[in-house]
Design a protein around this motif. Structure first.
Motif, PDB file in Angstrom:
ATOM      1  N   ALA A1198      36.385  34.957  36.126  1.00  0.00           N
ATOM      2  CA  ALA A1198      35.183  34.119  36.306  1.00  0.00           C
ATOM      3  C   ALA A1198      33.967  34.825  35.713  1.00  0.00           C
ATOM      4  CB  ALA A1198      34.964  33.845  37.789  1.00  0.00           C
ATOM      5  N   LEU A1199      33.862  36.144  35.932  1.00  0.00           N
ATOM      6  CA  LEU A1199      32.720  36.898  35.391  1.00  0.00           C
ATOM      7  C   LEU A1199      32.793  37.027  33.870  1.00  0.00           C
ATOM      8  CD1 LEU A1199      32.335  39.915  37.861  1.00  0.00           C
ATOM      9  CD2 LEU A1199      30.699  38.078  37.496  1.00  0.00           C
ATOM     10  N   ALA A1200      34.037  37.110  33.350  1.00  0.00           N
ATOM     11  CA  ALA A1200      34.196  37.352  31.904  1.00  0.00           C
ATOM     12  C   ALA A1200      33.887  36.119  31.073  1.00  0.00           C
ATOM     13  CB  ALA A1200      35.619  37.821  31.616  1.00  0.00           C
ATOM     14  N   MET A1201      33.945  34.962  31.678  1.00  0.00           N
ATOM     15  CA  MET A1201      33.626  33.730  30.934  1.00  0.00           C
ATOM     16  C   MET A1201      32.119  33.660  30.689  1.00  0.00           C
ATOM     17  SD  MET A1201      36.413  32.048  30.386  1.00  0.00           S
ATOM     18  CE  MET A1201      38.122  31.992  30.974  1.00  0.00           C
ATOM     19  N   PRO A1202      31.695  33.092  29.545  1.00  0.00           N
ATOM     20  CA  PRO A1202      30.251  32.989  29.271  1.00  0.00           C
ATOM     21  C   PRO A1202      29.575  32.119  30.338  1.00  0.00           C
ATOM     22  CG  PRO A1202      31.552  32.444  27.328  1.00  0.00           C
ATOM     23  CD  PRO A1202      32.506  32.549  28.466  1.00  0.00           C
ATOM     24  N   SER A1203      28.366  32.502  30.736  1.00  0.00           N
ATOM     25  CA  SER A1203      27.659  31.710  31.751  1.00  0.00           C
ATOM     26  C   SER A1203      26.994  30.509  31.098  1.00  0.00           C
ATOM     27  CB  SER A1203      26.613  32.579  32.446  1.00  0.00           C
ATOM     28  OG  SER A1203      25.702  33.069  31.482  1.00  0.00           O
ATOM     29  N   ASN A1204      26.793  29.480  31.887  1.00  0.00           N
ATOM     30  CA  ASN A1204      26.223  28.226  31.353  1.00  0.00           C
ATOM     31  C   ASN A1204      24.756  28.374  30.975  1.00  0.00           C
ATOM     32  OD1 ASN A1204      28.660  26.950  31.794  1.00  0.00           O
ATOM     33  ND2 ASN A1204      28.144  26.451  33.919  1.00  0.00           N
ATOM     34  N   ASP A1205      24.045  29.313  31.653  1.00  0.00           N
ATOM     35  CA  ASP A1205      22.599  29.432  31.418  1.00  0.00           C
ATOM     36  C   ASP A1205      22.271  30.380  30.267  1.00  0.00           C
ATOM     37  OD1 ASP A1205      23.560  31.581  32.705  1.00  0.00           O
ATOM     38  OD2 ASP A1205      21.916  31.789  34.160  1.00  0.00           O
ATOM     39  N   GLY A1206      23.273  30.627  29.385  1.00  0.00           N
ATOM     40  CA  GLY A1206      23.028  31.488  28.227  1.00  0.00           C
ATOM     41  C   GLY A1206      23.099  32.960  28.598  1.00  0.00           C
ATOM     42  N   ALA A1207      23.111  33.816  27.580  1.00  0.00           N
ATOM     43  CA  ALA A1207      23.266  35.256  27.819  1.00  0.00           C
ATOM     44  C   ALA A1207      21.933  35.864  28.217  1.00  0.00           C
ATOM     45  CB  ALA A1207      23.792  35.918  26.556  1.00  0.00           C
ATOM     46  N   THR A1208      21.864  36.342  29.436  1.00  0.00           N
ATOM     47  CA  THR A1208      20.681  37.073  29.901  1.00  0.00           C
ATOM     48  C   THR A1208      21.144  38.469  30.277  1.00  0.00           C
ATOM     49  OG1 THR A1208      21.086  36.400  32.171  1.00  0.00           O
ATOM     50  CG2 THR A1208      19.661  34.960  30.844  1.00  0.00           C
ATOM     51  N   ILE A1247      38.290  35.033  23.594  1.00  0.00           N
ATOM     52  CA  ILE A1247      37.913  34.166  22.463  1.00  0.00           C
ATOM     53  C   ILE A1247      36.504  33.616  22.667  1.00  0.00           C
ATOM     54  CG2 ILE A1247      38.463  31.962  21.355  1.00  0.00           C
ATOM     55  CD1 ILE A1247      41.443  32.704  21.698  1.00  0.00           C
ATOM     56  N   LEU A1248      36.193  33.214  23.892  1.00  0.00           N
ATOM     57  CA  LEU A1248      34.847  32.678  24.157  1.00  0.00           C
ATOM     58  C   LEU A1248      33.795  33.786  24.082  1.00  0.00           C
ATOM     59  CD1 LEU A1248      35.664  30.232  27.086  1.00  0.00           C
ATOM     60  CD2 LEU A1248      35.076  29.626  24.732  1.00  0.00           C
TER      61      LEU A1248
END
Length: 1943
Positions: A1198-1208, A1247-1248
């Motif tokens: 869950a943590l390794a997937m990109p977050s929806n609010d963009g990379a901060t 990949i993501l």
């Protein structure tokens, strides 16, 4: 060895006083005489404490009960009391106690009239036990109920009587266990015990129900309502089973058993033969209440959880297993409902294929499918098979096809069990088809079976599943059918035996084939042996061919796996093999790298001997089959495996008591000296293993002889024993002799291993018993072993330490106080050395001394010598007498080391720099750990002392860590200025920086700093300007006289990280080995370490792993932490067991909330965080439900997937940590298959992650992706990046990882949408490379059929679209990725479709990227198709003729196409089609195509340039284009000219090749030369295959010779010289340069100049090629010109050549150069080195011989082997009789070479010169420093002194060998005539060396063998060389004086 069966433990009944009195009182009432007698026996039994006596008394009571008659005995209270007592005993005793069985026997012995009363009393006892609420008794009661049903009739009646109560008890117990399981998360030991108990209850409940069918049926039928007690309890139990099945925390065995219980209960409730049972079970499987409508309502309610659609997928699996196991399928015709159920089960199981993820569940699916297939076989074997079953189970039906697809998807599964089950399933499916098909009588005529066989044979051989299925077909069809389909099968399978992973599979299939073939031949040929020649032709001939000619590494496994099976099948084949091998033309040598006929003979004989086919040795002949000289030759053969096979033939025997003959012992004496120094670990291991077998034979046969001799006197037996004694003494003496200073690592290792074997089998005793080998161990021998402890190699130290403990104490002399004290002092000194390996030596010395009673006195002596006013605490006498010597000594040593360590920590706390230079802390800590490892901590006596020691040690560890952690936790621990800003860290660092002070100049890192003790002013250092050079730094060393220390940044860093390592190892060891001490809960426990201390150590490791930056530090903290976590799981403390789960949750929370300001170490790979989590997870037992792993993986993915609010920043740091941790977990082999279910999510995250704008995330994603590729496709097994061994079929990939199918498809759609080169903009989707990399790893399987159920079709258009990308690399990868998605049958049509997309004429809208991408895809498909072994053989030509698509588009290969990249790609396509056979183009168009291609080539820029622009093409793609043209040109003139129709004009091919060689582009010249060289080498290897000449036309030598003189590009220059080196010199000379002709001398001059130039610029390839050709010319010159006719220039050239060869042989040269030098020298042996005329003169010839001897002692194995080949070139007249000819091992070659040189000196009449040269060699070149007195500690500033680089050469043995041969030469040539001047010169050198050695030896410290090992070895070598040389010089002087006197 026979292992005794474990006997059950007999324990006496132990009753408390109250119960015992109660029973005794009840047995003391009045009664009849028999009852009183019985009561007395029982009272005796109860009062006895002897369990055996109790059993006897109970058995006696049973006998008395049996004798009772109803008339004589009354059923009064006494008899009741007796029965009640027995019943009570029965219910009290544990199930496995034999006493319980005795009580059951006694109760069952009662007469019939007592039976009912017995049942009543037992029932009463059981009932009262069942009503108990004490949960601790649940397991015992369950066992009691089970034992009641274990052949105990009375017990069974009791259970039936109490049926409801028993089942209620089970219900109550299961409810309790289910509830209990929810609270045991993290407590693995408790959880495992609970699962065992739960399993026992489920099994017991099933057993009760199975045995109580009648009462249950009666109760069900007679019950008026569903509310009866039995109904309720059955309902309750079903409810419990449902809970177990739907709760994933339960382990699979419990769930599987619960599944069986559910079906059993349904069958029992509904009635055994009821047709509704299959309907209800089917309803449960389908999760459909309607399907189970016939079931009672209460049954549906009980199983409500099983009808829910949200139930876990595996529930259907366990219920299927239950249905197959609990319903009857065998031997009866099924009803329609049962038939439907039988066909439903595989459908349900197959639906799980893509739903289950855990490998363990996949294993269960495979096992249940096999179980189903077995049941189906049972069902079709009845007389009338139902038609539905018949049609559904015949081969080719829908169900069977799906089952076959399951097999093909799982036959390569990583789990062996799954692969095994798929094979069993395949076997059963064949049987099913056999019963259901119409071809029962002749299966070979069955079209389905025939097609299946062809399909399987067509598969690639790297697929392991293919072998097992083919083996099933062999059993089904017979071997002859398969041999008819593929006659080359035996050879192909033998060829695969070289691959270790395939060898077992290949050999199993071969065995099935040859056994079946033999049976078929025997059945056909009725008379005896008529069949054998045909069988030999098929199986033995190919075997011998492979053994003789294949490379050795390819045939190793033939001996292991195949030969023994073949000889077992037909022992008489051995004589055929031996005869065939001895009749071969060369019985000594095979092709390069092969074992030859001799090696093959040894292999066959060895296999036969180990199988008992070859009997024992006869006089002068080995088993009557092979002469002894041949054996001697094989034992010193050049190839390791030939030597091992010969040794195996000697050592291995079918009988361990077979006597050793004198010949065998002589052969071992011949073998051993030359084979002790093997560099190959495998050869060393084999040698030790085989000699162990030999020593076992000696031991066993000696015992037999001794026994025979004791029974009757026999001189012959005594002679054999004497021979054994002599042999073993020689064996030991030989091994002890090789342990000299400077002996190589491999020799020491072998000698110590073998001596340990002697100690193990015979012991070094000194008595009269046995062989008394202790007498052969002298003091010097023991010292040699002792000094091995100083070796730099840990394994040598360990072996020496073990051996010393087994040698006679009188020889080792450790009991002598002086020896003991001196060794202890050395150990204590070494423990503070700055050289890390010294502390390891110290530890081994201490371990050796710990067993000596006088150690404490010696320790006191050492302390007194140091004048230190500190003493270790003294033990009081009472404790000391109880404790062992080892414990007392260990305690004393540890206490003293701790006192020293405390002092050193104080120093380090005041000055880390000084500590690093004088007393690094790690040595002491290492010694403490090593010493503690000797203790058995479970039996400690001095507990209070040990508790104090452990407590203090832990405190010291924390202090050491505090001192060094600022360095290892700094952001730059390698010695640069740390950049940490943390306040607490920076304060500590300032102190270190004040000492270390790195400057911008690098002198700090390159030069050592000295600490002068004369001044203590630190501040002067800080005021020093930044750019000044360092003065000597000032620091007080603490000693009164002061010492100067050298220190570098490296030393500080090593001190710090090694200290951290030792702290981690010590803390880990303390936690792992010391017993737990819990004073509050167990005040009387014998523990040492407390829970709080363990938890404190855990917190310490947590801090180190989460904050250290130095990899060495946190990796070793990890090792210690793993030890701790293993201990936590096993500890009895509930608090400690829950710590891993608690810590894991803590760290995951910390990772989740981490940001740049977090304490967690945020390096790019997350430093120690992954290690920390790895250690916590690996402590979880694999057999558990892996709850922690699942929880962790869910959080991390869950943590390794990109977050929806963009990379901060707040999301990036956790994501990087998560990706890095996931990578570590996927790499961890200990997690095994448990990690596989999470691979899909990991791949998606990787990949993501590539889409992130943050570099750190992309970097971590790359690392994770790489790891996942390895985890999915396996470790790379070869150099070929795309080898099919590291690939999967698309079906297997998407079956194992179904979640990746929609993900990859959607990602590819997104990426393909971004690929559009029409716009002219380059858009590169971040994930596209990864997607294409994954897809490119898949490949199609012909077993997939024409329509793949996995729907790979949607990927194809997307991949084709990716080929349009503007990025070149993307187009390449898209082409490679397309191949797997096109079925082999559809390749030609797909190629045609792609070609038709290409434009037919040039135009303005053409997109060259599109064209290029399409051509690359066509090329990839075509190459894959042509390389495919299983493409269709007879395809429809109309469907796949590509000519119609190619001819209109030929303009793409001509000048009309302006883009050279696409022009080159189209030419590649033409080259591929025109140069290969067969291709998907008809014959007539193919001729036309070749004609057109030739026309294009002749009009091209390469052949017909139309101006300077054509000649010097420099546009992009020009090189590739020209190479494509060159490929076609080479095909025409070199590779396959027979395919092309070129002009008849003479020299067309030659002119074309010359055109290529004159091309201005070096790439074209290089390509042409490479292809030419390949063809010439191929012709050289196999002249018979390539016609008469090397090429199909006369090669113009002048173009090559000119090119050699004028080529400027080094690669081409090297290649042309390699080509010339292959061509015979007669064709090259006279050498042409254009119109000029050069003499041999002129060419030689040119080449020598080139050789001297290239040695400076040093292109290895060019240098080697030049050296090779030059040497051929030198040999030619020497052969063709007599020495006296050589010109001065020629003599000078020969000298220059000799000097260059000598230079090429030096140690510093690359291995390739040394290999070429070896080859040159070997070929020069007959003409230059042994020629009577001495063409090079004596000096140069002897120098070349020295070069050869240098190469024979080189460290590189290949170089030595290459040089050893000279023995094959020695002229016949120089061969000594009895010397091995042919290829011998390098040590033998060295011995032969020196002997041969002495022989040559006599032949040349240069004995005097030779003698002087050899004595100079003996004295050696290397001299010691003469100023040893000034600096005795050589190189002390170097931290890791490796000594000599060559670890194989042994100068001492070389010197002894020279001395031996020189002495022999002196004896033969009595007056050598050495001049007095020469003698004086040599004597002066010898004297000088002697004095130097003496001075140096005096300057060394005490016991220099340990404290100055390298220097001591050098001085010893110098001494030995000097004394040997002096001995020879004295003899020569004597001869000279004698001659003078006679004059």
């Amino acid at each position: 060895m026979v292992v005794k069966k474990k006997t059950p433990k007999v324990e006496a009944v132990a009753l408390d006083d109250v119960k015992l009195k109660s029973l005794t009182d009840s047995l003391s009432v009045e009664g009849d005489s028999r009852s009183i007698e019985l009561a007395q026996v029982l009272k005796d039994s109860l009062s006895s404490s002897d369990p055996v006596e109790q059993i006897q008394l109970i058995s006696k009571a049973g006998f008395m009960l049996e004798q009772m008659s109803e008339d004589e005995s009354s059923t009064g209270p006494l008899l009741h009391a007796c029965l009640s007592t027995l019943a009570f005993l029965y219910t009290t005793l544990p199930a496995k106690n034999p006493l319980k069985r005795a009580v059951a026997s006694a109760l069952g012995s009662g007469p019939d009239w007592l039976q009912e009363k017995t049942v009543g009393w037992l029932s009463e006892c059981l009932s009262s036990s069942l009503s108990s609420t004490n949960t601790d008794h649940f397991s015992h009661l369950t066992d009691s109920i089970t034992s009641c049903l274990d052949g105990f009739k009375i017990g069974e009646k009791c259970v039936h009587r109490l049926l409801t109560e028993v089942l209620q008890f089970f219900q109550r117990t299961l409810n309790y266990y289910v509830e209990q399981n929810r609270g045991l998360a993290g407590r693995h030991v408790a959880q495992a015990q609970l699962m065992q108990s739960c399993l026992a209850v489920v099994k017991a409940s099933m057993l009760v129900v199975q045995r109580s069918q009648e009462p249950i049926s009666t109760a069900v039928l007679s019950a008026s309502s569903d509310q009866s007690d039995l109904h309720q309890v059955l309902s309750g139990l079903l409810n419990c089973y449902t809970c177990i099945l739907t709760d994933e925390e339960f382990v699979q065995t419990v769930q599987s058993t619960a599944g069986m219980a559910v079906v059993l209960f349904i069958r029992s409730i509904m009635g055994n033969g009821n047709d509704d049972v299959p309907v209800i079970v089917a309803g449960l499987l389908q999760c459909s209440v309607d399907a189970g409508s016939t079931a009672p309502q209460w049954l549906k309610q009980s199983c409500a959880g099983l009808y829910e659609s949200s139930r876990p997928a595996a529930v259907a699996l366990y219920l299927s297993h239950g249905a197959l196991a609990m319903l009857s399928w065998r031997g009866k015709t099924l009803g329609p409902q049962a038939e439907k159920l039988l066909l439903l089960i595989p459908e349900v199981l197959l639906s799980l294929d893509t739903r289950v993820k855990e490998s363990s569940t996949v294993m269960v699916v495979a096992r249940v499918l096999t179980l189903w297939s077995g049941a189906a076989v049972d069902c079709v074997q009845v007389d009338t098979c139902p038609p539905l079953l018949h049609s559904s189970l015949v081969g080719g039906s829908h169900l069977i096809a799906r089952l076959h697809h399951h097999i093909y998807a799982h036959w390569e599964h990583p789990l062996d069990g799954v692969r095994h089950q798929t094979r069993s399933l395949f076997q059963n499916l064949l049987t099913l088809h056999q019963h259901c098909s119409d071809h029962k009588s002749d299966p070979t005529s069955d079209p389905y079976i025939s097609q299946l066989t062809r399909d399987l044979l067509a598969l690639e051989w790297h697929m392991k599943g293919k072998y097992g299925t083919l083996a099933c077909l062999v059993e089904h069809l017979g071997a002859e059918y398969l041999l008819k389909l593929d006659g080359g099968l035996p050879s192909r399978l033998l060829g695969l035996m070289g691959d270790q992973t395939l060898a077992p599979y290949s050999s199993d299939l071969l065995e099935k084939l040859f056994v079946s073939h033999k049976a078929q031949l025997c059945a056909r040929f009725r008379d005896g042996n008529a069949w054998i020649d045909g069988w030999h032709e098929v199986w033995v001939t190919p075997l011998l061919q492979v053994l003789c000619t294949a490379r050795l590494d390819q045939t190793t496994y033939i001996l292991d796996y195949f030969l023994p099976k073949l000889l077992r099948c037909n022992p008489s084949s051995l004589s055929h093999m031996v005869q065939a091998l001895q009749e071969m033309p060369s019985c000594t040598e095979g092709a390069a790298g092969s074992r030859g006929a001799l090696g093959a003979l040894m292999t066959c004989l060895r296999a036969a001997r180990s199988q008992g086919v070859l009997k024992s040795v006869e006089e002068e002949l080995w088993g009557g089959l092979v002469p002894l000289p041949l054996m001697r030759q094989a034992l010193v053969h050049k190839h390791d495996q030939v030597r091992m096979d010969a040794l195996g033939l000697l050592c291995e025997s079918h009988r361990s008591t077979e006597q050793l003959s004198r010949q065998e012992m002589e052969l071992i004496r011949h073998f051993l000296p030359f084979n002790l120094n093997s560099q190959s670990p495998g050869v060393r291991q084999q040698t030790v293993s085989l000699l162990k077998k030999l020593l076992c034979r000696v031991k066993d046969s000696a015992q037999l002889l001794q026994k025979r001799k004791d029974q009757r006197e026999n001189d012959k037996d005594q002679q054999v024993l004497n021979m054994y004694q002599e042999f073993l003494c020689w064996f030991c003496e030989t091994l002890f002799q090789v342990l000299h200073p400077g002996a190589s690592f491999s020799r020491c290792l072998m000698a110590l291993h073998l001596l340990l074997l002697i100690a193990e089998h015979f012991t070094f005793n000194t008595g009269s018993v046995g062989f008394a080998l202790g007498e052969s161990v002298s003091v010097s021998h023991a010292k040699a072993v002792l000094y091995c402890l100083a070796s730099n190699f840990l394994e040598v130290k360990q072996l020496a330490c073990n051996l010393l403990q087994k040698l006679p104490p009188a020889a080792v002399r450790l009991q002598e106080p002086e020896t003991l004290q001196s060794l202890l002092q050395v150990a204590l000194d070494l423990s503070t050395s700055t050289k890390p390996f010294d502390s390891v030596t110290a530890a081994h010395l201490l371990n050796l001394l710990l067993y000596q009673p006088g150690l404490q006195d010696a320790l006191l002596g050492c302390i007194q010598k140091q004048y230190i006013p500190l003493w270790p605490p003294v033990l009081n006498q009472s404790q000391a007498s109880e404790a062992s010597t080892l414990e007392q000594n260990t305690l004393a040593v540890v206490q003293w080391l701790m006192i020293c360590l405390k002092e050193e920590i104080l120093k380090a706390e005041s000055s880390l720099l000084q500590a690093a230079a004088s007393c690094p802390l790690y040595g002491r800590a290492h010694c403490i750990t090593a010493v503690l490892q000797q203790l058995n901590t479970g039996s400690l006596v001095l507990l209070s002392q040990w508790r104090a020691v452990v407590s203090e040690l832990i405190g010291l560890c924390y202090r050491m860590s505090d001192v060094v952690s600022p360095v290892v936790q700094s952001s730059s621990p390698e010695g640069l200025i740390p950049m940490d800003t943390e306040s607490e860290t920076s304060a500590d660092l300032q102190k270190i920086l004040q000492e270390i002070q790195p400057r911008d100049t690098n002198d700090f890192f390159t030069s050592a700093r000295e600490l002068d003790p004369s001044d203590t002013d630190h501040n002067s250092e800080q005021k020093e300007p930044e750019n000044t050079v360092h003065k000597r730094q000032i620091c007080n060393a603490g000693g009164s006289d002061g010492e100067a220390y050298r220190v570098t940044a490296q030393m500080v860093l090593v001190c710090c990280w090694r200290t951290m390592k030792e702290v981690s190892m010590l803390l880990g060891h303390l936690c792992q080995s010391m017993t737990l001490y819990c004073p509050l809960t167990h005040p009387d426990s014998r523990g040492v370490i407390t829970e709080d201390q363990v938890e404190g150590v855990g917190k310490y490791f947590r801090e180190q792993l989460l904050q250290s930056r130095h990899r060495g530090a946190f990796e070793l903290a990890y090792v210690g932490f793993v030890r701790l976590t293993e201990m936590l799981c096993r500890s009895g403390s509930a608090m400690l067991q829950q710590l891993p789960a608690h810590w894991l949750k803590e760290v995951l929370e910390e990772v989740k909330s981490s940001d740049p300001s977090s304490k967690l170490c945020a390096t790019r790979r997350s430093a120690g965080i992954p290690f920390y989590i790895q250690a916590l997870l690996s402590s979880e037992p694999k057999s558990s439900s892996c709850g922690l792993l699942k929880m962790t993986m869910r959080s991390l993915t869950a943590l390794a997937m990109p977050s929806n609010d963009g990379a901060t920043e707040s999301s990036t740091v956790p994501q990087v940590h998560a990706l890095n941790i996931l990578r570590a977990l996927y790499r961890d082999t200990r997690l095994g298959e448990n990690i596989v279910p999470f691979v899909s999510e990991g791949m998606q995250a990787a990949i993501l992650g590539f889409t992130s704008p943050v570099w750190a995330v992309r970097n971590s994603s790359t690392l994770l992706f790489s790891t996942l590729i390895t985890r999915i496709f396996g470790v790379k097994k070869g150099k070929d990046e795309h080898s099919k061994k590291n690939r999967m079929t698309g079906r297997e990939f998407f079956t194992r990882f179904p979640a990746l199918y929609p993900f990859l498809l959607s990602q590819l759609q997104e990426a393909a949408a971004s690929v559009n080169s029409d716009s002219g903009q380059v858009k590169l989707h971040p994930s596209l490379f990864l997607l294409l990399l994954v897809l490119g790893r898949l490949y199609p399987s012909p077993m997939d059929g024409s329509s793949s159920p996995l729907g790979l079709a949607p990927f194809m258009p997307l991949i084709i679209r990716c080929g349009r990308s503007a990025v070149y690399r993307t187009r390449e990868m898209a082409a490679r990725a397309l191949v797997p998605f096109v079925l082999v049958t559809q390749v030609p049509s797909t190629i045609q479709t792609l070609l038709e997309e290409l434009p037919e004429e040039p135009g303005p809208g053409i997109q060259q990227n599109h064209i290029h991408g399409t051509l690359l895809q066509v090329l990839s498909l075509l190459r894959s198709y042509l390389a495919d072994t299983h493409r269709p053989q007879s395809e429809n030509k109309q469907d796949c003729d590509l000519s119609s698509a190619i001819f209109p588009r030929l303009w793409l290969a001509t000048r009309q196409n302006l883009c050279l990249v696409t022009r080159g790609a189209f030419l590649d396509l033409l080259g591929c089609l025109c140069g290969c056979i067969p291709v998907p183009v008809s014959e007539s168009p193919l001729k036309k195509l070749r004609k057109e291609t030739l026309h294009i080539l002749m009009a091209s820029e390469l052949v017909a340039p139309q101006g300077p622009d054509d000649i010097n093409l420099s546009v992009p793609g020009a090189t590739q284009y020209l190479q494509s043209l060159a490929y076609i040109a080479i095909s025409i003139c070199v590779e396959s000219p027979h395919l092309w129709e070129f002009p008849e004009s003479e020299g067309f091919q030659r002119d074309l090749l010359e055109r290529l060689l004159q091309c201005p582009h070096y790439e074209v010249r290089l390509f042409a030369l490479e292809q030419l060289l390949r063809r010439l080498q191929k012709t050289e290897e196999k002249p018979q295959d390539c016609g008469q000449g090397p090429l199909p036309f006369d090669l113009s030598m002048s173009s090559l010779t000119s090119l050699a003189l004028h080529e400027t590009y080094p690669g081409c220059q090297a290649k042309v010289l390699q080509v010339l080196a292959v061509i015979p010199l007669s064709s090259l000379l006279p050498w042409r340069d254009g119109m000029m002709s050069l003499s041999c001398q002129e060419v030689l001059e040119h080449l020598l100049k080139l050789l001297e130039t290239s040695s400076h610029s040093f292109s290895v390839e060019l240098y080697c090629a030049t050296l090779s050709l030059t040497s051929r010319l030198v040999v030619h010159l020497a052969e063709s010109t007599p020495q006296q006719e050589l010109s001065e220039a020629a003599v000078l050239s020969l000298s220059r050549w000799g000097a260059l060869v000598m230079q090429s042989c030096s140690d510093k040269q690359p291995a390739e150069v040394k290999l070429m030098s070896a080859e040159v020298l070997v070929k020069a042996v007959p003409t230059l080195l042994t020629a009577p005329a001495l063409p090079l003169g004596i000096t140069h010839t002897v120098a070349l011989w020295k070069c050869l001897f240098t190469l024979l002692q080189d460290e590189d194995q290949d170089v030595r082997d290459g040089a050893a080949d000279f023995t094959c070139y020695i002229p016949a007249q120089l061969h000594n009789t009895g010397v091995a000819t042919g290829a011998v091992s390098p040590p033998v070659a060295l011995e032969m070479g020196v002997g041969l040189l002495c022989q040559l000196f006599q032949m040349w009449d240069h004995v005097a010169a030779g003698m002087v040269n050899l004595i100079e060699w003996l004295l050696g070149d290397e001299q010691l420093d003469t100023n040893c007195e000034e600096s005795p500690d050589l190189d002390e500033e170097f931290l890791f002194e490796k000594g000599d680089l060559n670890l194989w050469a042994e100068p001492l043995l070389w010197a002894r060998m020279l001395h031996g041969h020189l002495s022999a030469l002196l004896r033969v040539a009595y007056v050598p005539g050495v001049s007095a001047t020469e003698l004086d010169r040599l004597s002066a050198i010898a004297n000088s060396n002697f004095l130097t050695a003496q001075r140096s030896m005096k300057a060394l410290p005490a016991l220099p063998q340990f404290s100055a090992t390298i220097e001591y070895a050098k001085i010893t070598l110098l001494n030995e060389r000097t004394s040997l040389a002096q001995n020879l010089l004295d003899t020569l002087s004597f001869f000279l004086d004698d001659c003078e006197r006679h004059k």
